[in-house]
Write a protein that holds these residues in place. Structure first.
Motif, PDB file in Angstrom:
ATOM      1  N   UNK A 116       0.797  -1.226   0.000  1.00 43.93           N
ATOM      2  CA  UNK A 116       0.000   0.000   0.000  1.00 43.93           C
ATOM      3  C   UNK A 116       0.828   1.273   0.000  1.00 43.93           C
ATOM      4  N   UNK A 117       2.150   1.179  -0.002  1.00 41.45           N
ATOM      5  CA  UNK A 117       2.994   2.384  -0.047  1.00 41.45           C
ATOM      6  C   UNK A 117       2.708   3.151  -1.338  1.00 41.45           C
ATOM      7  N   UNK A 118       2.752   4.465  -1.238  1.00 43.59           N
ATOM      8  CA  UNK A 118       2.513   5.312  -2.410  1.00 43.59           C
ATOM      9  C   UNK A 118       3.791   5.414  -3.250  1.00 43.59           C
ATOM     10  N   UNK A 119       3.627   5.948  -4.444  1.00 44.13           N
ATOM     11  CA  UNK A 119       4.783   6.150  -5.324  1.00 44.13           C
ATOM     12  C   UNK A 119       5.791   7.081  -4.663  1.00 44.13           C
ATOM     13  N   UNK A 120       5.315   8.093  -3.949  1.00 40.72           N
ATOM     14  CA  UNK A 120       6.222   9.008  -3.264  1.00 40.72           C
ATOM     15  C   UNK A 120       6.986   8.303  -2.151  1.00 40.72           C
ATOM     16  N   UNK A 121       6.320   7.430  -1.424  1.00 40.61           N
ATOM     17  CA  UNK A 121       7.007   6.673  -0.370  1.00 40.61           C
ATOM     18  C   UNK A 121       8.096   5.769  -0.970  1.00 40.61           C
ATOM     19  N   UNK A 122       7.784   5.149  -2.097  1.00 37.00           N
ATOM     20  CA  UNK A 122       8.770   4.293  -2.775  1.00 37.00           C
ATOM     21  C   UNK A 122       9.933   5.147  -3.268  1.00 37.00           C
ATOM     22  N   UNK A 123       9.630   6.290  -3.871  1.00 33.46           N
ATOM     23  CA  UNK A 123      10.679   7.188  -4.370  1.00 33.46           C
ATOM     24  C   UNK A 123      11.565   7.673  -3.227  1.00 33.46           C
ATOM     25  N   UNK A 124      10.961   8.013  -2.100  1.00 32.04           N
ATOM     26  CA  UNK A 124      11.732   8.472  -0.940  1.00 32.04           C
ATOM     27  C   UNK A 124      12.640   7.362  -0.424  1.00 32.04           C
ATOM     28  N   UNK A 125      12.132   6.141  -0.394  1.00 29.92           N
ATOM     29  CA  UNK A 125      12.937   5.004   0.055  1.00 29.92           C
ATOM     30  C   UNK A 125      14.128   4.786  -0.878  1.00 29.92           C
ATOM     31  N   UNK A 126      13.875   4.813  -2.184  1.00 29.96           N
ATOM     32  CA  UNK A 126      14.940   4.652  -3.173  1.00 29.96           C
ATOM     33  C   UNK A 126      16.008   5.722  -3.004  1.00 29.96           C
ATOM     34  N   UNK A 127      15.549   6.962  -2.838  1.00 25.57           N
ATOM     35  CA  UNK A 127      16.483   8.084  -2.694  1.00 25.57           C
ATOM     36  C   UNK A 127      17.290   7.965  -1.409  1.00 25.57           C
ATOM     37  N   UNK A 128      16.632   7.557  -0.349  1.00 27.52           N
ATOM     38  CA  UNK A 128      17.301   7.469   0.950  1.00 27.52           C
ATOM     39  C   UNK A 128      18.415   6.431   0.957  1.00 27.52           C
ATOM     40  N   UNK A 129      18.155   5.271   0.361  1.00 19.58           N
ATOM     41  CA  UNK A 129      19.153   4.190   0.403  1.00 19.58           C
ATOM     42  C   UNK A 129      19.966   4.092  -0.885  1.00 19.58           C
ATOM     43  N   UNK A 130      19.662   4.959  -1.854  1.00 18.32           N
ATOM     44  CA  UNK A 130      20.383   4.989  -3.136  1.00 18.32           C
ATOM     45  C   UNK A 130      20.415   3.621  -3.811  1.00 18.32           C
ATOM     46  N   UNK A 131      19.241   3.041  -3.934  1.00 19.72           N
ATOM     47  CA  UNK A 131      19.118   1.721  -4.541  1.00 19.72           C
ATOM     48  C   UNK A 131      18.431   1.832  -5.895  1.00 19.72           C
ATOM     49  N   UNK A 132      18.882   1.039  -6.882  1.00 17.96           N
ATOM     50  CA  UNK A 132      18.235   1.077  -8.196  1.00 17.96           C
ATOM     51  C   UNK A 132      16.912   0.319  -8.221  1.00 17.96           C
ATOM     52  N   UNK A 133      16.598  -0.387  -7.126  1.00 14.27           N
ATOM     53  CA  UNK A 133      15.344  -1.118  -7.080  1.00 14.27           C
ATOM     54  C   UNK A 133      14.870  -1.307  -5.649  1.00 14.27           C
ATOM     55  N   UNK A 134      13.559  -1.531  -5.539  1.00 11.73           N
ATOM     56  CA  UNK A 134      12.909  -1.759  -4.250  1.00 11.73           C
ATOM     57  C   UNK A 134      12.039  -3.002  -4.399  1.00 11.73           C
ATOM     58  N   UNK A 135      12.137  -3.907  -3.443  1.00  6.95           N
ATOM     59  CA  UNK A 135      11.283  -5.091  -3.427  1.00  6.95           C
ATOM     60  C   UNK A 135       9.945  -4.717  -2.796  1.00  6.95           C
ATOM     61  N   UNK A 136       8.879  -5.313  -3.290  1.00 10.59           N
ATOM     62  CA  UNK A 136       7.556  -5.121  -2.708  1.00 10.59           C
ATOM     63  C   UNK A 136       7.118  -6.472  -2.147  1.00 10.59           C
ATOM     64  N   UNK A 137       6.840  -6.486  -0.845  1.00 16.02           N
ATOM     65  CA  UNK A 137       6.456  -7.744  -0.201  1.00 16.02           C
ATOM     66  C   UNK A 137       5.212  -7.550   0.647  1.00 16.02           C
ATOM     67  N   UNK A 138       4.535  -8.642   0.857  1.00 16.71           N
ATOM     68  CA  UNK A 138       3.516  -8.707   1.902  1.00 16.71           C
ATOM     69  C   UNK A 138       3.769  -9.997   2.665  1.00 16.71           C
ATOM     70  N   UNK A 139       2.943 -10.333   3.607  1.00 18.57           N
ATOM     71  CA  UNK A 139       3.151 -11.547   4.390  1.00 18.57           C
ATOM     72  C   UNK A 139       2.144 -12.613   3.998  1.00 18.57           C
ATOM     73  N   UNK A 140       2.608 -13.853   3.962  1.00 22.33           N
ATOM     74  CA  UNK A 140       1.691 -14.951   3.685  1.00 22.33           C
ATOM     75  C   UNK A 140       0.940 -15.308   4.975  1.00 22.33           C
ATOM     76  N   UNK A 141       0.166 -16.374   4.943  1.00 21.87           N
ATOM     77  CA  UNK A 141      -0.649 -16.758   6.110  1.00 21.87           C
ATOM     78  C   UNK A 141       0.177 -17.060   7.348  1.00 21.87           C
TER      79      UNK A 141
END
Length: 154
Positions: free
Chosen positions: A105-130
């Motif tokens: 549920x993170x927004x595009x801005x939250x993802x962009x901020x995370x990328x900028x903060x850690x200087x990563x070319x990619x971000x994994x998107x996860x949720x939890x299974x049962x």
């Protein structure tokens, strides 16, 4: 736009995958890096292509780049042999930070901020299974995020 909508299927490798196979995967698909997953498929690290290049370069050349000029082309063409017998784990820094992970549920801005903060070319998107274990939904690359944000621009 939410992270779950931005996430796409992406190549992953395991910690014990062969480094040469990982390098081939990066080159073949022109990837900025690979998502490294643990035995359960959860994000464990990011292996940037630049780190893979560094693994090819002899340590003495990294320490003194002027020595690169004295290595003849025949030897330079065989740099990838340095990856033979090595694993992805061997190519990762011992102090490699945990990979950046976004919630669905993170927004595009939250993802962009995370990328900028850690200087990563990619971000994994996860949720939890049962069972509560992380489940990989996909990956958001910096270029894909830029593309989607530009589409929304006036």
């Amino acid at each position: 736009m939410r992270a779950r909508d931005l996430a796409v299927e992406y190549e992953t490798v395991g910690l014990d995958s062969e480094a040469l196979d990982a390098a081939r995967l990066m080159a073949e698909h022109r990837l900025p890096g690979l998502l490294v997953v643990d035995d359960q498929g959860a994000p464990a690290a990011i292996l940037p292509a630049s780190k893979m290049i560094k693994a090819l370069v002899p340590g003495y050349v990294v320490e003194d780049p002027t020595l690169a000029a004295v290595v003849d082309e025949r030897h330079a063409d065989r740099l990838c042999q340095a990856l033979s017998g090595r694993t992805v784990r061997d190519c990762l820094s011992k102090t490699a930070p945990a990979p950046p992970v976004a919630a669905p549920d993170d927004t595009a801005l939250e993802v962009a901020a995370l990328m900028a903060q850690v200087r990563s070319p990619l971000v994994a998107v996860t949720d939890n299974d049962r069972t509560g274990a992380p489940r990989l939904l996909g990956v958001i690359t910096a270029s894909h995020l830029l593309e989607r944000l530009l589409l929304a621009a006036p």
